[in-house]
Design a protein around this motif. Sequence first.
Motif, PDB file in Angstrom:
ATOM      1  N   PHE A   1       0.827  -1.206   0.000  1.00  0.00           N
ATOM      2  CA  PHE A   1       0.000   0.000   0.000  1.00  0.00           C
ATOM      3  C   PHE A   1       0.866   1.262   0.000  1.00  0.00           C
ATOM      4  O   PHE A   1       0.551   2.254  -0.664  1.00  0.00           O
ATOM      5  N   THR A   2       1.975   1.217   0.727  1.00  0.00           N
ATOM      6  CA  THR A   2       2.874   2.374   0.781  1.00  0.00           C
ATOM      7  C   THR A   2       3.476   2.670  -0.595  1.00  0.00           C
ATOM      8  O   THR A   2       3.483   3.819  -1.050  1.00  0.00           O
ATOM      9  N   PHE A   3       3.976   1.631  -1.270  1.00  0.00           N
ATOM     10  CA  PHE A   3       4.554   1.840  -2.604  1.00  0.00           C
ATOM     11  C   PHE A   3       3.472   2.198  -3.621  1.00  0.00           C
ATOM     12  O   PHE A   3       3.732   2.934  -4.584  1.00  0.00           O
ATOM     13  N   ALA A   4       2.243   1.689  -3.417  1.00  0.00           N
ATOM     14  CA  ALA A   4       1.151   2.039  -4.327  1.00  0.00           C
ATOM     15  C   ALA A   4       0.749   3.499  -4.178  1.00  0.00           C
ATOM     16  O   ALA A   4       0.204   4.100  -5.116  1.00  0.00           O
ATOM     17  N   LEU A   5       1.016   4.090  -3.004  1.00  0.00           N
ATOM     18  CA  LEU A   5       0.685   5.501  -2.781  1.00  0.00           C
ATOM     19  C   LEU A   5       1.660   6.457  -3.468  1.00  0.00           C
ATOM     20  O   LEU A   5       1.340   7.632  -3.667  1.00  0.00           O
ATOM     21  N   ILE A   6       2.846   5.964  -3.805  1.00  0.00           N
ATOM     22  CA  ILE A   6       3.883   6.848  -4.358  1.00  0.00           C
ATOM     23  C   ILE A   6       3.438   7.527  -5.655  1.00  0.00           C
ATOM     24  O   ILE A   6       3.645   8.746  -5.813  1.00  0.00           O
ATOM     25  N   PRO A   7       2.813   6.825  -6.639  1.00  0.00           N
ATOM     26  CA  PRO A   7       2.329   7.553  -7.833  1.00  0.00           C
ATOM     27  C   PRO A   7       1.338   8.652  -7.495  1.00  0.00           C
ATOM     28  O   PRO A   7       1.394   9.745  -8.082  1.00  0.00           O
ATOM     29  N   MET A   8       0.434   8.383  -6.536  1.00  0.00           N
ATOM     30  CA  MET A   8      -0.513   9.420  -6.113  1.00  0.00           C
ATOM     31  C   MET A   8       0.214  10.603  -5.501  1.00  0.00           C
ATOM     32  O   MET A   8      -0.142  11.767  -5.734  1.00  0.00           O
ATOM     33  N   ALA A   9       1.250  10.311  -4.717  1.00  0.00           N
ATOM     34  CA  ALA A   9       2.015  11.390  -4.083  1.00  0.00           C
ATOM     35  C   ALA A   9       2.774  12.209  -5.118  1.00  0.00           C
ATOM     36  O   ALA A   9       2.825  13.447  -5.047  1.00  0.00           O
ATOM     37  N   ILE A  10       3.377  11.532  -6.112  1.00  0.00           N
ATOM     38  CA  ILE A  10       4.144  12.236  -7.142  1.00  0.00           C
ATOM     39  C   ILE A  10       3.236  13.113  -7.997  1.00  0.00           C
ATOM     40  O   ILE A  10       3.557  14.268  -8.300  1.00  0.00           O
ATOM     41  N   ILE A  11       2.084  12.574  -8.385  1.00  0.00           N
ATOM     42  CA  ILE A  11       1.155  13.352  -9.213  1.00  0.00           C
ATOM     43  C   ILE A  11       0.541  14.499  -8.418  1.00  0.00           C
ATOM     44  O   ILE A  11       0.246  15.574  -8.956  1.00  0.00           O
ATOM     45  N   GLY A  12       0.374  14.297  -7.116  1.00  0.00           N
ATOM     46  CA  GLY A  12      -0.243  15.333  -6.292  1.00  0.00           C
ATOM     47  C   GLY A  12       0.647  16.528  -6.029  1.00  0.00           C
ATOM     48  O   GLY A  12       0.146  17.639  -5.782  1.00  0.00           O
ATOM     49  N   LEU A  13       1.971  16.341  -6.071  1.00  0.00           N
ATOM     50  CA  LEU A  13       2.884  17.445  -5.761  1.00  0.00           C
ATOM     51  C   LEU A  13       2.732  18.642  -6.693  1.00  0.00           C
ATOM     52  O   LEU A  13       2.628  19.785  -6.221  1.00  0.00           O
ATOM     53  N   PRO A  14       2.741  18.461  -8.018  1.00  0.00           N
ATOM     54  CA  PRO A  14       2.588  19.650  -8.877  1.00  0.00           C
ATOM     55  C   PRO A  14       1.244  20.342  -8.704  1.00  0.00           C
ATOM     56  O   PRO A  14       1.157  21.559  -8.866  1.00  0.00           O
ATOM     57  N   TYR A  15       0.193  19.600  -8.378  1.00  0.00           N
ATOM     58  CA  TYR A  15      -1.105  20.227  -8.144  1.00  0.00           C
ATOM     59  C   TYR A  15      -1.067  21.144  -6.933  1.00  0.00           C
ATOM     60  O   TYR A  15      -1.800  22.127  -6.859  1.00  0.00           O
ATOM     61  N   TYR A  16      -0.205  20.803  -5.976  1.00  0.00           N
ATOM     62  CA  TYR A  16      -0.120  21.619  -4.764  1.00  0.00           C
ATOM     63  C   TYR A  16       0.881  22.761  -4.922  1.00  0.00           C
ATOM     64  O   TYR A  16       0.664  23.863  -4.395  1.00  0.00           O
ATOM     65  N   LEU A  17       1.972  22.506  -5.663  1.00  0.00           N
ATOM     66  CA  LEU A  17       3.041  23.493  -5.738  1.00  0.00           C
ATOM     67  C   LEU A  17       2.759  24.608  -6.730  1.00  0.00           C
ATOM     68  O   LEU A  17       3.240  25.730  -6.555  1.00  0.00           O
ATOM     69  N   PHE A  18       1.989  24.301  -7.782  1.00  0.00           N
ATOM     70  CA  PHE A  18       1.729  25.311  -8.805  1.00  0.00           C
ATOM     71  C   PHE A  18       0.329  25.894  -8.642  1.00  0.00           C
ATOM     72  O   PHE A  18      -0.442  25.482  -7.787  1.00  0.00           O
ATOM     73  N   VAL A  19       0.015  26.851  -9.514  1.00  0.00           N
ATOM     74  CA  VAL A  19      -1.267  27.546  -9.418  1.00  0.00           C
ATOM     75  C   VAL A  19      -2.386  26.587  -9.795  1.00  0.00           C
ATOM     76  O   VAL A  19      -2.403  26.025 -10.885  1.00  0.00           O
ATOM     77  N   TRP A  20      -3.317  26.405  -8.884  1.00  0.00           N
ATOM     78  CA  TRP A  20      -4.385  25.420  -9.089  1.00  0.00           C
ATOM     79  C   TRP A  20      -5.265  25.767 -10.287  1.00  0.00           C
ATOM     80  O   TRP A  20      -5.687  24.883 -11.015  1.00  0.00           O
ATOM     81  N   GLU A  21      -5.559  27.040 -10.476  1.00  0.00           N
ATOM     82  CA  GLU A  21      -6.516  27.424 -11.519  1.00  0.00           C
ATOM     83  C   GLU A  21      -6.003  27.135 -12.926  1.00  0.00           C
ATOM     84  O   GLU A  21      -6.776  27.114 -13.880  1.00  0.00           O
TER      85      GLU A  21
END
Length: 661
Positions: free
Chosen positions: A219-239
């Motif tokens: 489950f931890t390793f399966a979360l890594i793609p979600m974590a990687i994809i989620g980073l740019p959504y948080y770091l850059f402008v959402w709109e």
Amino acid sequence: MKVTLSAVDTYETSFTPLVVIELAQDVKEETKEWLKSRIVAKKKDGGAQLLFRPLLNKQEKETLGNKENLYLVGASGLRLLLGAEAVGLVRECTDGTMRAFTYDTRRSFRGFHDDNDDFLTMAECQFIVKHELENLRAREERMIPGYPHAKLYPGKSILRRLLTSGIVLQVFPLHDHEALRKLEDAWYTRFSLHYQPIDSIRSYFGETIALYFGFLEYFTFALIPMAIIGLPYYLFVWEDYDKYVVFASFNLTWSTVILEVWKRSCADMTYRWGTLVMKRQFEEPRPGFHGVLGVNPVTGREEPLYPSYKRQLRIYLVSLPFVCLCLYFSLYIMMIYFDLEDWALSVHQESGTEWTGVLLYVPSVIYAIVIEIMNRLYRCAAEFLTAWENHRLESAYQNHLVLKVLVFNFLNCFASLFYIAFVLKDMKLLGQSLATLLITSQVINQILESLLPYWLQKKHSMKVKRKVQALKVDMDASLYKQVLLEKEMGTYLGTFDDYLELFLQFGYVSLFSCVYPLAAAFAVLNNFTEVSSDALKMCRVFKRPFSEPSASIGVWQLAFETMSVISVVTNCALIGMSPQVNAVFPESKTELVLIVVAVEHALLALKFILAFAIPDKPRHIQVKLARLEFESLEALKQQHMKLAAESLKEEPRGGKTETGA
């Protein structure tokens, strides 16, 4: 004056202590002798045919001033092999197939030699000893000798009756410190990002615990793609990104695929361990089950019988209203939390300082702590209610307990998030609340489940070591020290709480992570430390648990799949509420709702198609299972043909009976 524990030194070389039985200090001598006689008696005489020794003899107990009644249980090599056949242990044959072990065909199994003692792991040996102890059944006895109130009847498990009557305080397996040290070195003592030694964990702790750590790692390793994809959504402008549609769509596919792939990985592991093809034994009544003495129509043995309608009345007239009352109370606490949020917001708007900005997070932190307290209090109440319902089987007890706890925990943890998302429609507050609840619950769990028990255990260990050193006991008494230390350790209550923590974490990630994409990243960081902290508590905080064969993670697979279905509905609703989608339908909201519902149904259909298209077992496992079933049927057919041939040989010629001849 130094004391030498001769009882430890005079054991036969063949005796390896596997299990410890602790009796109450005031147990009568006739009870001890009766229990010993039943444990060491031969199987044909109704005994367990095990080895049974006191930890200390009378003289040593008087010298040390020790009034505890501690006994060691072991078994001969032959007895363990026969026990492996009795429990249906499955091992690999020399031809690579997995078969149930039999003593007569023992040389056909890989790794077996007449002079080796490592064919069975210590965990398997302890499981066999436990099985034999639990299957010690009363014969002519109507009570436990010396205790007229402790009634017995034919077929009743003696050990369970001793435990429920308080004569036996606890039964636990001993650690193997050399094997444990090797496991710790490969598992968690050196910090590095590597795969866990799942096979070694299984050999030491058994399949149930190995499957939990295997699922935690997966489950931890399966979360890594979600974590990687989620980073740019948080770091850059959402709109600038169509965040809801893209991220939520990936979330839906991800949650379905990882659960289906896990079932395949689980089948692969459990086939290799032999538990996938291990025949399930007939379940005996659980220790707490009570009722009027009667005859089981299946086994023909005497056991307590309890009418089903009485259990149903307790469930629907008491347990169900109580659960509903607790759910109402949880919602009431949630509304208080929103009142605190409004108060903190009003204070911040009036002053506008940075200090009051920090105040905005205080209600969420307090609410997260209250949620954890309520979850633990409700867990105790749920255990009491489920035991009071008087379920006959342990599996039924566990299923009802899991259902009660999951329903309450789901509402208690996620109700506020649903309210914020779909009633208040405040996505900023939703992300803030999700982050606070997730991080706070992770910190609390790490402290309460690992750090606090470890600190208490270290404190207790130092106390016991000082006590033993004060007695000036010889180094030959290392077994005595080990038993004293381990008997005071906490008892591991199973993987329930560990799976529950992962279940809630999966909910935080799959339900609302498109609003707070860092949820998966925080979950990954927590789980990397969770592996080490859980390994630490298994090895150093709790007693060694008995090995329990398992072919899957059981009801938790269904729980995770149910959560993934709920995530489809949640994410589709969030997509429908996103500004990008609403801009396409500026006037007709009805059309928007219909399209969202249609998309939701299509995604659910796709989800079930994926679940159906991905086989639960890999192809090579399916072939091996089919081959094993075919060979079993052929062997049964050959056995019937052999019996028929023998009966024809015994039939008198001419079809005449002996009297007719």
